[in-house]
Design a protein around this motif. Structure first.
Motif, short mmCIF file in Angstrom:
data_model
loop_
_atom_site.label_atom_id
_atom_site.label_comp_id
_atom_site.label_asym_id
_atom_site.label_seq_id
_atom_site.Cartn_x
_atom_site.Cartn_y
_atom_site.Cartn_z
N GLY A 22 0.79 -1.23 0.00
CA GLY A 22 0.00 0.00 0.00
C GLY A 22 0.81 1.28 0.00
O GLY A 22 0.26 2.36 -0.18
N THR A 321 -13.44 8.97 4.91
CA THR A 321 -13.18 8.88 3.47
C THR A 321 -11.98 9.72 3.05
O THR A 321 -11.48 9.58 1.94
CB THR A 321 -14.41 9.32 2.65
N SER A 323 -8.14 10.49 3.13
CA SER A 323 -6.96 9.66 3.35
C SER A 323 -6.09 10.20 4.47
O SER A 323 -6.18 11.38 4.84
CB SER A 323 -6.14 9.56 2.06
N HIS A 326 -3.76 13.24 2.73
CA HIS A 326 -4.59 13.37 1.54
C HIS A 326 -4.00 14.34 0.52
O HIS A 326 -3.89 14.02 -0.67
CB HIS A 326 -5.99 13.83 1.93
N ASN A 342 -1.79 10.84 -3.73
CA ASN A 342 -2.29 9.51 -4.07
C ASN A 342 -3.41 9.08 -3.12
O ASN A 342 -3.42 7.95 -2.61
CB ASN A 342 -1.15 8.48 -4.06
N SER A 343 -4.32 9.98 -2.88
CA SER A 343 -5.43 9.70 -1.96
C SER A 343 -6.37 8.66 -2.57
O SER A 343 -6.44 8.48 -3.79
CB SER A 343 -6.22 10.98 -1.69
N THR A 344 -7.11 7.99 -1.70
CA THR A 344 -8.04 6.94 -2.15
C THR A 344 -9.22 7.54 -2.92
O THR A 344 -9.62 7.02 -3.97
CB THR A 344 -8.56 6.14 -0.94
N ASN A 345 -9.76 8.63 -2.41
CA ASN A 345 -10.99 9.20 -2.98
C ASN A 345 -10.77 10.52 -3.70
O ASN A 345 -11.71 11.29 -3.91
CB ASN A 345 -12.05 9.35 -1.88
N SER A 371 -12.02 14.14 -1.12
CA SER A 371 -13.07 13.10 -1.10
C SER A 371 -14.42 13.80 -1.20
O SER A 371 -14.73 14.40 -2.22
CB SER A 371 -12.95 12.26 0.17
#
Length: 381
Positions: A22, A321, A323, A326, A342-345, A371
């Motif tokens: 990850g 939500t 990161s 973020h 490289n945030s998830t949302n 997000s």
């Protein structure tokens, strides 16, 4: 923790760091290091395999700082080592790199035996966990160092006193100490500190080049800023900072000033700074978090927002939500940029998703979404 090993093969010596599941690499930082934009850092290669990667540093011909310190030190050689280390740390700070991503293990810091220049391995992995402490590292020089016999080593005791002066220690005082050991003129005659952001500026300068505040040419408390070895990037805090948990959420460079006249903590009697009422307050951009109507001062050159408290400057503590790390807001020459880490949302600017590690300029009134969390960016005139 990331696995770190030394490999010796076919006459080459390499320092190898393996990624964890990850983890993401900062390609911008890799490029800056290998392009010599940050002096004092070892160059590295990135070898990717599927979703994992290795960082490989060529350390052929180098010796460890631990071995280098076995050579007896005198006053001047000790001071030059400290001067070299501080110069490297300043270069890291100027590049907006996270100082906590430096390996400060004496077996993993290297010296070119020909030039005697010190090199650090910087780990450009987001959320890299390092147990390094700057103060412990600097004190370790005494523990690992061998000092020349017959020389008055009272300067070593003075060094320890500087590093152990409270929770924090003064970088400015340490620089003065180094100059004294080297017989150089004091920097106090050439530089003063901005009374707001504590950046050192040339004496006679009317405006601070870091925060833009108007200052008198001869104004500024010399030697009053202190370095917090546990802080993130920047790491300069006011002596009035009590190190409380709220400082992680929001750091205010104007703390310790009361009505613009008395510098709290500068003197037990509360010394009044004459003429300080004429100084203008520093101007920082800020975010308005629409959910709470909170005003968030963006008061660092690299200001991080995310949901993992120990990694960020503004902690979004009620939105899973967002990161852990973020996005960063960067300040350069009175221009402002946001970069997604490289945030998830994803991160959105005025409704459009931005690319990872791609800087996008912010202007007054720009809408930012992390997000599903909305902010509005403002620049005070």
């Amino acid at each position: 923790m990331n696995k770190i090993k030394i490999a010796n093969k076919l006459g080459l010596s390499q320092l190898i760091i393996k990624s964890l599941k990850g983890q993401q690499i900062s390609e911008n930082e890799v490029y800056a290091i290998n392009a010599n934009k940050v002096p004092g850092l070892l160059h590295l290669d990135v070898v990717k395999k599927g979703s994992s990667f290795k960082l490989i540093y060529n350390i052929t011909g180098f010796i460890t700082l631990k071995d280098f310190l076995k050579t007896p030190l005198n006053k001047q050689s000790f001071a030059r080592i400290l001067q070299n280390i501080l110069a490297n740390l300043k270069a890291v700070e100027s590049a907006y790199f996270n100082q906590q991503y430096l390996l400060m293990d004496f077996n993993l810091v290297y010296v070119n035996p020909n030039t005697q220049h010190i090199y650090f391995a910087y780990v450009p992995i987001q959320l890299f966990e390092s147990s390094s402490s700057l103060r412990e590292f600097l004190l370790g020089i005494i523990q690992h160092g061998t000092f020349a016999p017959g020389e008055d080593n009272s300067y070593v005791r003075d060094y320890i006193t500087i590093l152990n002066s409270g929770i924090n220690f003064s970088v400015f005082e340490l620089e003065e100490y180094i100059n004294k050991l080297l017989g150089q003129n004091s920097t106090r005659t050439q530089e003063v500190e901005c009374p707001y952001c504590k950046n050192k500026i040339k004496k006679g300068t009317n405006y601070c080049d870091a925060c833009g505040a108007k200052v008198s040419g001869n104004t500024g408390n010399t030697g009053k800023s202190v370095y917090d070895p546990l802080a993130g990037t920047g790491g300069i805090v006011d002596e009035g900072d009590d190190g409380g948990e709220e400082e992680v959420i929001r750091k205010d460079n104007t703390q310790g000033l009361s009505d613009g006249t008395t510098v709290l903590g500068a003197d037990p009697g509360g010394t009044t700074v004459l003429g300080s009422e004429e100084l203008e307050s520093p101007v920082f951009p800020y975010l308005i978090r629409e959910k709470t109507d909170e005003k968030i001062s963006v008061n660092k050159p690299s200001f991080r927002i995310g949901s993992e408290r120990k990694y960020v400057d503004y902690w979004v503590n009620d939105n899973s939500t967002v990161s852990r790390s973020h996005a960063d807001i960067l300040t350069r020459e009175k221009r402002y940029f946001i970069i997604d880490l490289n945030s998830t949302n994803k991160t959105y600017v005025d409704g459009r998703a931005i690319l990872v590690d791609k800087e996008v300029e912010l202007f007054d009134g720009t809408r930012v979404r992390l997000s599903n969390e909305d902010f509005v960016f403002h620049i005070e005139s």
